[in-house]
Scaffold this motif. Structure first.
Motif, short mmCIF file in Angstrom:
data_model
loop_
_atom_site.label_atom_id
_atom_site.label_comp_id
_atom_site.label_asym_id
_atom_site.label_seq_id
_atom_site.Cartn_x
_atom_site.Cartn_y
_atom_site.Cartn_z
N ARG A 154 0.98 -1.47 -0.08
CA ARG A 154 0.00 -0.06 -0.08
C ARG A 154 0.81 1.20 -0.04
O ARG A 154 1.75 1.24 0.77
CB ARG A 154 -0.89 0.12 1.29
CG ARG A 154 -1.98 -0.71 0.91
CD ARG A 154 -3.14 -0.62 2.31
NE ARG A 154 -3.66 0.54 2.20
CZ ARG A 154 -4.78 0.93 2.37
NH1 ARG A 154 -5.62 -0.11 2.70
NH2 ARG A 154 -5.39 1.99 2.27
N ASP A 187 -11.35 9.89 3.27
CA ASP A 187 -12.08 8.65 2.76
C ASP A 187 -10.92 8.19 1.87
O ASP A 187 -10.80 8.81 0.71
CB ASP A 187 -13.29 8.92 2.03
CG ASP A 187 -13.77 7.40 2.04
OD1 ASP A 187 -12.90 6.59 1.66
OD2 ASP A 187 -15.15 7.26 1.91
N GLN A 229 -7.48 8.07 -5.36
CA GLN A 229 -7.89 7.82 -7.00
C GLN A 229 -7.15 8.61 -7.78
O GLN A 229 -7.21 8.62 -9.08
CB GLN A 229 -9.27 8.00 -7.15
CG GLN A 229 -10.19 6.87 -6.68
CD GLN A 229 -11.69 7.19 -6.98
OE1 GLN A 229 -11.71 7.66 -7.86
NE2 GLN A 229 -12.55 7.27 -6.05
N ARG A 282 -10.88 5.84 -0.24
CA ARG A 282 -11.38 5.14 -1.45
C ARG A 282 -11.46 6.36 -2.34
O ARG A 282 -11.07 6.26 -3.72
CB ARG A 282 -12.66 4.70 -1.33
CG ARG A 282 -12.73 3.45 -0.56
CD ARG A 282 -14.16 3.05 -0.09
NE ARG A 282 -14.59 4.08 0.60
CZ ARG A 282 -16.01 4.14 1.09
NH1 ARG A 282 -16.93 2.84 0.91
NH2 ARG A 282 -16.68 5.00 1.81
N PHE A 283 -11.64 7.66 -1.85
CA PHE A 283 -11.58 8.95 -2.72
C PHE A 283 -10.11 9.17 -2.88
O PHE A 283 -9.67 9.70 -4.16
CB PHE A 283 -12.40 9.77 -2.07
CG PHE A 283 -12.46 11.25 -3.01
CD1 PHE A 283 -12.96 11.52 -4.12
CD2 PHE A 283 -11.86 12.39 -2.20
CE1 PHE A 283 -12.76 12.81 -4.84
CE2 PHE A 283 -11.65 13.46 -2.79
CZ PHE A 283 -12.04 13.65 -3.99
#
Ligand code: DAH
Length: 346
Positions: free
Chosen positions: A108, A338, A344, A340-341
């Motif tokens: 990660r 967040d 990106q 996940r946002f």
């Protein structure tokens, strides 16, 4: 006890030992056999204790047989140890085998915050036109944030910026990056081409398009003979680099106290291409920044002769740019953590 009996005992011992050695399942069992047969208190010693009871002439004979038996057993143990050792090594190697073809677990990695990513891209584009990126303070005084930008105290234009004050005399959180223009003009001689990205603060009710904390990127160019046409050309190049070559753009009249004339710079709607949709409010256009020619009063108050120098300035919200470019529908995503946002954007 006689010679014949002792000889038979030794032969029996040799036969037993041979069986035990051959049957030892591992090195540890083999070593137990070795102690039991050849050890100080082992069976061989036990048998040889009987020698003392023999007539002296028989003793060397038994001694000779016992030696043969001992070396035989030792040799058998050594041979068996080799075999067992090898298979134990093989078993261990098999058990510890690493499959180097197994796919690795993903690592990660962190990524830039989208606001930072947006400002990086903006700075890269303007950097190609010679704009140097500078920082200016987040805490300003009223004079630099407002007055020197031609926004006098009690001027109705102050309503455009709902200000947050800090607990220091005459200090506030900058409501825009425009005061950076003042610092730049007071620090450098023209020609000036600077980009001033940074965080701004306003007393705002937070919703999908308003935040009390956000970034702006300010641009300033000051030189002799700088025109509105130069500004238009530069902003067109920016819009094409950021949103795609050939996108239509337009200037609309706007109002800012520190520029004259002031404009809003629009790009054709990135969603409908200009035909009109919900995103552009049916207008076919999206406003991406405010700009204009630096007001002569602002030049003068910053120590530059407005008869000699002209300048243009522009200011944009990198989050808004990023929202339009990547079809992000809520500004609040930039402030919530967040992953996940956040993950990106590289
Ligand atoms: N400072 C303005 C704001 O916060 C944005 C802006 C408009 C900056 C026009 C400029 C400009 O430099 O020329 O809304």
């Amino acid at each position: 006890m006689d010679l014949a009996q002792l000889t038979r005992d030794l032969e029996a011992l040799a036969a037993d030992a041979a069986g035990a050695v051959a049957g030892a399942p591992d090195v540890a069992a083999l070593e137990a056999v070795e102690v039991e047969v050849l050890g100080k208190k082992g069976r061989l010693t036990g048998v040889l204790r009987g020698i003392g009871a023999l007539p002296p002439e028989d003793r060397p004979k038994v001694g000779a047989i016992a030696n043969t038996v001992r070396t035989g057993i030792e040799a058998a143990i050594a041979a068996r140890r080799l075999v067992l050792g090898e298979s134990e090594l093989e078993a261990r190697l098999a058990a510890e085998r690493i499959d180097v073809t197994t796919p690795a677990r993903p690592i990660r990695r962190g990524s830039h915050h989208p606001s930072i990513e947006a400002m990086g891209e903006i700075a890269e584009i303007f950097g190609q036109f010679g704009f140097v990126t500078l920082e200016s303070p987040e805490i300003e005084d009223d004079r630099t944030n407002f007055q020197l930008l031609n926004i006098p105290q009690d001027h109705p234009a102050r309503d455009l910026w709902d200000t947050l004050y800090v607990d220091l005399p005459n200090r506030l959180l900058r409501t825009h990056t425009s005061p950076g223009q003042i610092h730049a003009m007071r620090t450098f001689e023209p020609p000036i081409r600077v980009l001033l990205p940074g965080r701004c603060y306003r007393y705002e009710a937070i919703d999908a398009s308003h935040a009390s904390e956000f970034f702006q990127v300010e641009g300033l160019m000051v030189d002799e003979g700088t025109t509105l046409g130069d500004l238009r050309g530069l902003l067109d190049s920016f819009a094409h680099a950021m949103f795609g070559a050939g996108k239509r753009t337009r200037f609309r009249p706007g109002y800012y106290p520190f520029t004259e004339p002031s404009v809003a710079f629009d790009v054709e709607c990135l969603v409908c291409g200009g035909s009109g949709c919900a995103v552009c409010g049916r207008s076919g256009w999206l406003t991406i920044l405010g700009a204009g020619m630096v007001h002569p009063v602002v030049l003068r108050d910053s120590g530059l002769d407005p008869e000699r120098y002209q300048g243009f300035a522009f200011g944009m919200g990198p989050e808004r740019i990023w929202m339009l470019k990547h079809r992000i529908n809520d500004l609040r995503l930039f402030l919530e953590n967040d992953l996940r946002f956040l993950g990106q954007f590289r």
